[in-house]
Design a protein around this motif. Structure first.
Motif, PDB file in Angstrom:
ATOM      1  N   ASN A 439      56.460  98.020  66.446  1.00  0.00           N
ATOM      2  CA  ASN A 439      56.233  98.735  67.701  1.00  0.00           C
ATOM      3  C   ASN A 439      55.224  99.852  67.473  1.00  0.00           C
ATOM      4  O   ASN A 439      55.558 100.934  67.007  1.00  0.00           O
ATOM      5  CB  ASN A 439      57.557  99.316  68.220  1.00  0.00           C
ATOM      6  N   THR A 441      53.185 100.905  69.993  1.00  0.00           N
ATOM      7  CA  THR A 441      52.782 101.322  71.338  1.00  0.00           C
ATOM      8  C   THR A 441      52.291 102.770  71.344  1.00  0.00           C
ATOM      9  O   THR A 441      52.973 103.654  70.823  1.00  0.00           O
ATOM     10  CB  THR A 441      54.003 101.230  72.286  1.00  0.00           C
ATOM     11  N   TYR A 463      54.201  95.027  69.448  1.00  0.00           N
ATOM     12  CA  TYR A 463      53.714  95.901  70.516  1.00  0.00           C
ATOM     13  C   TYR A 463      52.524  96.696  69.983  1.00  0.00           C
ATOM     14  O   TYR A 463      52.680  97.568  69.126  1.00  0.00           O
ATOM     15  CB  TYR A 463      54.810  96.873  70.972  1.00  0.00           C
ATOM     16  N   ALA A 534      58.208  95.429  77.442  1.00  0.00           N
ATOM     17  CA  ALA A 534      59.088  96.169  76.539  1.00  0.00           C
ATOM     18  C   ALA A 534      60.520  96.260  77.029  1.00  0.00           C
ATOM     19  O   ALA A 534      61.452  95.967  76.300  1.00  0.00           O
ATOM     20  CB  ALA A 534      58.540  97.574  76.338  1.00  0.00           C
ATOM     21  N   ALA A 537      62.995  93.514  76.530  1.00  0.00           N
ATOM     22  CA  ALA A 537      63.334  93.078  75.176  1.00  0.00           C
ATOM     23  C   ALA A 537      63.717  94.267  74.307  1.00  0.00           C
ATOM     24  O   ALA A 537      62.916  94.772  73.547  1.00  0.00           O
ATOM     25  CB  ALA A 537      62.151  92.353  74.551  1.00  0.00           C
ATOM     26  N   ILE A 539      64.715  96.510  71.457  1.00  0.00           N
ATOM     27  CA  ILE A 539      64.587  96.312  70.018  1.00  0.00           C
ATOM     28  C   ILE A 539      65.964  96.477  69.384  1.00  0.00           C
ATOM     29  O   ILE A 539      66.722  97.367  69.736  1.00  0.00           O
ATOM     30  CB  ILE A 539      63.581  97.320  69.437  1.00  0.00           C
TER      31      ILE A 539
HETATM   32  C1  LIG Z   1      58.171 101.485  71.197  1.00  0.00           C
HETATM   33  O1  LIG Z   1      58.138 102.843  70.808  1.00  0.00           O
HETATM   34  C2  LIG Z   1      57.955 103.739  71.889  1.00  0.00           C
HETATM   35  C3  LIG Z   1      57.913 105.138  71.331  1.00  0.00           C
HETATM   36  O2  LIG Z   1      56.987 105.229  70.340  1.00  0.00           O
HETATM   37  C4  LIG Z   1      59.066 103.601  72.885  1.00  0.00           C
HETATM   38  O3  LIG Z   1      58.826 104.452  73.970  1.00  0.00           O
HETATM   39  C5  LIG Z   1      59.173 102.175  73.336  1.00  0.00           C
HETATM   40  O4  LIG Z   1      60.296 102.017  74.170  1.00  0.00           O
HETATM   41  C6  LIG Z   1      59.292 101.240  72.158  1.00  0.00           C
HETATM   42  N1  LIG Z   1      59.251  99.895  72.606  1.00  0.00           N
HETATM   43  C7  LIG Z   1      60.248  99.077  72.412  1.00  0.00           C
HETATM   44  C8  LIG Z   1      60.078  97.686  72.907  1.00  0.00           C
HETATM   45  O5  LIG Z   1      61.273  99.426  71.853  1.00  0.00           O
END
Ligand SMILES: *[C@@H]1O[C@H](CO)[C@@H](O)[C@H](O)[C@H]1NC(C)=O
Ligand SMILES: *[C@@H]1O[C@H](CO)[C@@H](O)[C@H](O)[C@H]1NC(C)=O
Ligand SMILES: *[C@@H]1O[C@H](CO)[C@@H](O)[C@H](O)[C@H]1NC(C)=O
Ligand SMILES: *[C@@H]1O[C@H](CO)[C@@H](O)[C@H](O)[C@H]1NC(C)=O
Ligand SMILES: *[C@@H]1O[C@H](CO)[C@@H](O)[C@H](O)[C@H]1NC(C)=O
Ligand SMILES: *[C@@H]1O[C@H](CO)[C@@H](O)[C@H](O)[C@H]1NC(C)=O
Ligand SMILES: *[C@@H]1O[C@H](CO)[C@@H](O)[C@H](O)[C@H]1NC(C)=O
Ligand SMILES: *[C@@H]1O[C@H](CO)[C@@H](O)[C@H](O)[C@H]1NC(C)=O
Ligand SMILES: *[C@@H]1O[C@H](CO)[C@@H](O)[C@H](O)[C@H]1NC(C)=O
Ligand SMILES: *[C@@H]1O[C@H](CO)[C@@H](O)[C@H](O)[C@H]1NC(C)=O
Ligand SMILES: *[C@@H]1O[C@H](CO)[C@@H](O)[C@H](O)[C@H]1NC(C)=O
Length: 566
Positions: A439, A441, A463, A534, A537, A539
């Protein structure tokens, strides 16, 4: 003479004792590392002869905080490093040698409420590599006294140890000091002949029996290895009569460890003279200790005895000593015994019984079987909670690729194992120690997508959205057969989307907001970008790596006996 244990060991040790006499120079070679976390500059502790360093060579995250120095507390407690970034873990990297036994001690002191004190409430855990060590929690000022934790570990087949602070529910983790000491390799091994499997021991207590009521805890230079020995005094411990041999024995040293001396027996803990020269005296010595950890059923203890003779009294302490080394059990002998049941075990001279009641109160009782002996001198006692070393670690090729990604994108200082005991914030791991999701993002990434992400074969979700990634989408990502989500929205990617990716069954591919990207030669929608999938799904939470519960409650005892050599 009575039957006694291991005569060969006895002779070996006896010779050693004689040669060691008067070798009293404090020897700092075992004090490998003393870190005052958050301190502004290094300093020497002139009383103890310990050289304290700052922590700047061991960690790059967190901020250092100095509190106003008060009186009565160690200087190390007036500064700390605070981890406010909210990361899942922040780790110190400590260089170690493989196959070496270490003592690791940390102190935590949140301050007494002054302006630069730690903000409460705070809770977090501390780990060593993949091993959970202890949990810390302070809710109000009442909890703000110093916490000291000590562990001993050996046979870690690693050149680095990661001491990590794992974020808890509330507040910012912090730490005041870290001390790493080398111990003789075979100390605290508690099994007959082998260092395997490696163990992680957590100190319960280390007691100096027979201390005067005015005695303080002592450490280096009185203990070569800088173990701290706490006086066993009322009200916590019974007011047994004391024997004090210091007038006779002050110039003898039993303990100064000489690495050149060839020895190969296990369980040599090298107790310091200062512990051995005074003792509790009685025919039946009994005291209680409190169980402070629930997560293991194995506790090991070492008793240190000196001068077991009929009717001994303080003035009868003899300078002509030898050691009887008695190992009364290793794992092989004890596996089948029920909880703390020692009835089948025999010491030659003594009956230690150890019984735990329902409230976690453990009664330790040392008395004689029978025979001519009427008095016992108990000089010291230590006990430890025992854990198998958790050797779980991230699959090495996955780890290498994460290191490349980290360096490639300049992701900063992520230290420790990517998956254990909790994963870095931007990855999750599966139960086989492989990387499962990535991840990244909104991490301000720029440059091309690294090809070798596709060498993380267990990836199910990637991501990379909301960055500034450029270049083409690597076709090789299609080799990730388990991939279900690939989020590439809002970047600067160019070129045509590989058809292999578009055709992957079960893949949710999102790529809007990349102005230079084409699909079959046609521009893809520029904006506004739907947010990637996101939310659909979640994590998986990081791996549970709690230390396994041990079903068998075992007690390994080592007896150390110093008796007159006649
Ligand atoms: C990925 O990380 C960001 C924070 O860095 C978070 O906001 C986001 O929900 C995360 N995405 C997933 C799919 O968990
Ligand atoms: C500490 O003592 C050593 C000598 O033992 C000296 O070299 C060093 O400069 C001292 N460090 C400080 C910070 O005083
Ligand atoms: C720390 O807390 C976690 C969860 O709260 C628990 O599972 C674990 O056993 C605790 N560890 C120790 C050493 O107390
Ligand atoms: C112990 O050593 C000191 C100094 O080396 C000496 O003055 C003293 O007499 C010695 N004591 C005994 C009991 O041998
Ligand atoms: C140990 O605890 C038990 C149970 O509370 C108590 O009866 C006993 O007196 C204690 N023993 C000592 C030596 O404090
Ligand atoms: C041990 O377990 C008991 C009951 O399960 C619990 O009340 C107690 O808080 C635990 N102690 C520690 C130190 O975790
Ligand atoms: C201690 O032992 C010595 C030698 O046996 C004896 O003279 C002395 O009276 C004993 N002292 C006590 C307090 O029992
Ligand atoms: C210690 O154990 C002995 C032998 O089992 C017993 O006689 C004695 O009463 C015990 N002492 C205490 C204080 O429990
Ligand atoms: C991953 O790729 C980068 C550049 O493409 C390369 O420098 C790095 O060595 C690769 N890492 C691994 C572990 O193969
Ligand atoms: C995005 O990356 C390009 C180069 O690929 C660079 O010129 C630009 O400054 C970057 N933009 C940001 C906001 O980092
Ligand atoms: C190590 O990981 C395995 C799964 O891969 C797990 O079953 C085991 O409990 C873990 N060991 C420890 C000590 O956490």
């Amino acid at each position: 003479m009575e039957k006694r244990g291991s005569y060969s060991l006895l002779l070996v040790f006896c010779i050693y004792v004689l040669t060691a006499i008067n070798a009293q120079q404090p020897d700092p070679r075992f004090l490998v590392l003393s870190i005052d976390c958050g301190a502004a500059s290094p300093y020497n502790d002139s009383t103890l002869g310990i050289k304290w360093q700052t922590d700047k060579n061991y960690i790059t995250t967190g901020t250092s905080v100095q509190m106003k120095e008060g009186t009565g507390l160690l200087k190390q407690l007036y500064s700390y490093r605070s981890f406010t970034s909210g990361r899942s873990k922040d780790c110190y990297t400590l260089k170690v040698n493989t196959d070496t036994t270490y003592l690791l001690r940390v102190r935590l002191f949140p301050g007494s409420g002054g302006s630069s004190s730690v903000a409460l409430p705070v809770d977090f855990s501390v780990s060593v590599n993949s091993n959970h060590w202890f949990n810390y929690s302070a809710v109000t000022g009442k909890d703000s006294s110093e916490v000291l934790q000590e562990s001993i570990f050996y046979s870690f087949q690693m050149e680095e140890v990661y001491l990590c602070l794992l974020k808890g529910e509330r507040g910012a983790p912090f730490i005041n000091s870290i001390e790493l000491r080398i111990l003789p390799k075979t100390s605290y091994v508690f099994s007959k002949s082998t260092l395997e499997p490696p163990k992680f021991l957590v100190l319960g207590d280390r007691l100096n029996m027979g201390a005067k009521s005015t005695d303080q805890p002592f450490r280096f230079p009185n203990d070569d290895f800088d173990r701290i020995w706490w006086p066993a005094l009322p009200p916590k411990y019974p007011p047994y009569s004391r024997a004090d041999g210091s007038s006779i024995l002050s110039n003898l040293t039993f303990d100064n460890y000489d690495p050149d001396y060839p020895y190969d027996f296990t369980n040599e803990n090298w107790p310091p003279t200062k512990t051995l020269i005074d003792a509790w005296v009685g025919s039946d010595l009994s005291f209680n200790i409190t169980r402070e950890r629930n997560d293991t059923n194995r506790i090991v203890g070492s008793f240190y005895f000196m001068e077991i003779r009929p009717n001994v009294n303080a003035t009868e302490l003899d300078s002509d000593n030898e050691v009887i080394y008695e190992n009364i059990g290793g794992p092989d002998d004890y596996n089948s015994l029920p909880l703390f049941d020692r009835s089948e075990q025999s010491f030659d001279l003594l009956v230690p019984t150890i019984e735990e009641n329902a409230n976690g109160l453990i009664n330790v009782n040392v008395s004689f079987y029978s025979g001519p002996f009427t008095k016992i001198l108990l000089n010291g006692f230590e006990y430890y909670y025992v854990y198998e070393v958790n050797i779980n670690a991230t699959y090495s090729s996955d780890r290498d690729i994460l290191e490349s990604i980290k360096a490639n994108f300049d992701l900063g200082d992520w230290k420790g194992d990517p998956c254990y005991p909790v994963a870095w914030d931007w990855v999750t791991c599966d139960s086989g120690s492989r990387i499962q999701t990535l991840n990244l993002t909104g991490m301000k990434l720029s440059g091309p997508i690294p090809e070798n992400i596709s060498s993380l074969p267990e990836l199910t979700e990637i991501y990379l959205d909301n960055n500034n990634l450029s270049g083409i989408i690597p076709e090789s990502l299609a080799s990730l057969t388990k991939l279900t989500i690939l989020a590439l929205d809002n970047n600067q990617l160019t070129g045509d989307i590989p058809t292999q990716l578009l055709n992957m069954p079960g893949l949710k591919l999102t790529f809007s907001g990349n102005p230079g990207l084409t699909r079959g030669g046609t521009k893809v929608p520029a904006s506004p970008a739907p947010s990637p999938a996101a939310s659909s799904a979640p994590i998986r939470s990081s791996l549970k790596s709690d230390v396994a519960l041990y079903r068998t409650m075992l007690l390994f005892l080592t007896i150390w006996v110093l008796v007159p050599f006649r």
